[in-house]
Design an enzyme around this catalytic site. Sequence first.
Site, short mmCIF file in Angstrom:
data_model
loop_
_atom_site.label_atom_id
_atom_site.label_comp_id
_atom_site.label_asym_id
_atom_site.label_seq_id
_atom_site.Cartn_x
_atom_site.Cartn_y
_atom_site.Cartn_z
N SER A 171 1.18 -1.40 0.11
CA SER A 171 -0.19 0.28 0.05
C SER A 171 0.96 0.96 -0.03
O SER A 171 0.46 2.12 -0.39
CB SER A 171 -0.93 -0.05 0.86
OG SER A 171 -0.29 -0.11 2.25
N ASP A 419 -2.87 5.86 11.70
CA ASP A 419 -1.98 5.38 11.13
C ASP A 419 -0.63 6.29 11.08
O ASP A 419 -0.54 7.09 10.39
CB ASP A 419 -2.66 5.89 9.58
CG ASP A 419 -1.68 5.10 8.54
OD1 ASP A 419 -0.65 4.36 7.93
OD2 ASP A 419 -2.51 5.20 7.75
N HIS A 422 1.67 5.28 6.53
CA HIS A 422 1.31 6.02 5.50
C HIS A 422 1.81 7.50 5.33
O HIS A 422 1.59 8.35 6.40
CB HIS A 422 -0.12 5.51 5.07
CG HIS A 422 -0.56 3.84 4.61
ND1 HIS A 422 -0.62 3.23 5.73
CD2 HIS A 422 -0.40 3.21 3.35
CE1 HIS A 422 -0.98 2.12 5.08
NE2 HIS A 422 -0.22 2.33 4.16
#
Length: 444
Positions: A171, A419, A422
């Site tokens: 990702s 998160d 990312h």
Amino acid sequence: MAKEMRSDLNSFSFFSLTKHNHLFIKFAISFFLLGLVFRLLTSDSIRFSSVVENPPATQTDSPLLDSLPFQQPVQSSNSNYFSDNQNQTIQTHDECDLFAGDWIPDPKGPVYTNRSCLIIEGHQNCMKNGRPDSGYLYWRWKPLGCDLAKFNPNKFLNLMRNKSWAFIGDSISRNHVQSLLCILSQVEEAIEVYHDKEYRSKRWNFPVHNFTLSVIWTPFLLKADIFEDQNGVSSSEIQLHLDKLDTIWTDQYSNYDYVVISGGKWFLKTAIYHENNTVTGCHYCPGKNLTDLGFDYAYRKAIGLILDFMVQSDHKAFIFLRTTTPDHFENGEWFSGGTCNRTVPFREGEIQMVDVDDIMRRIELEEFEKAAALGSEKGVILKLLDTTRLSLLRPDGHPGPYRQFHPFAENKNAKVQNDCLHWCLPGPIDSWNDLVMQMLSDGR
């Protein structure tokens, strides 16, 4: 200033040849002028102006940061940020090291916004999700020994006319592609022409330039049986085949002129290892009566196998190996309440790489060196995109709790998953594309 100094000295020499009787007086005047020049060169005002970098080259038609008011970034927790880094900034280097340096303030901010780019996925759209600060947007990467220009979308698309790119990995690769799409949208909007059923692998086309951009989701790049849902909850151990590449990318590898590959954090998950159709060990599998070979064993096998396939292939792609991405979870992990609340970059030396990232990056560098030597003999262009260290310095660039839409709207003390792996878009990950553009431009 040096030209002025030489001009003054030449004038003094000519004057002395024609006016011998004023030799002593003119010598005194010249000495006085030289002293004045020296004082100016060492004054605080001149010294400050010398650390102000020339602005990076940008497109004149780039959109302004229309969704955010400018906030002067806080320099550092150390109030002597500029004075402490002055010598490092102004010193000269024989060669430019794109991957070592520091983050410096950039009042211009990013070249796109979450309003001007409509393909940002919800988890990375930090401003739309309510992140209250914007200072993290006003920094740029300053390599040692040179400046790094902003990505030039016009130049890139013209270079890539009738070409194709693939970003192959997990990702983070998808995060990287979104950044590139947003930058290129200043010139041409991409048209999505394919996605898999989970929207993890996608392909876009730029019809004006006949340029194709793909992201291929394969978190191990090896054959793997994965039993996880979209939230990372696993119902069984991953079955990882260390001697077999994932055909989802190898079957279409020959379609791409440029490839960016990367591995990383998935290798830290519990996995059972298979080689020659036999279970040979595992990583973190207590109670399984298997030898724990460690993630580093599997990662070295994977990187070596991947690079060997590319170097030995009859298809000669231009390959970038992007190094591992550090996370910035503090006070826990993603599943145990870890957070990332910092709002300014670290300075070089303020943070050390954790063991797992250091091990992964060392494996990547060692396997890259082996493959690059063989690749040069076979006409394969293999480049190292070493984003690990510069990314390590940006704990402020992650979504944190703002991976969700306004997570504290109903309860300011709500406990939400953060998160810290990312990257917000726009955000520090945009600099990765600046590096790619620079490497393409100067043949690094």
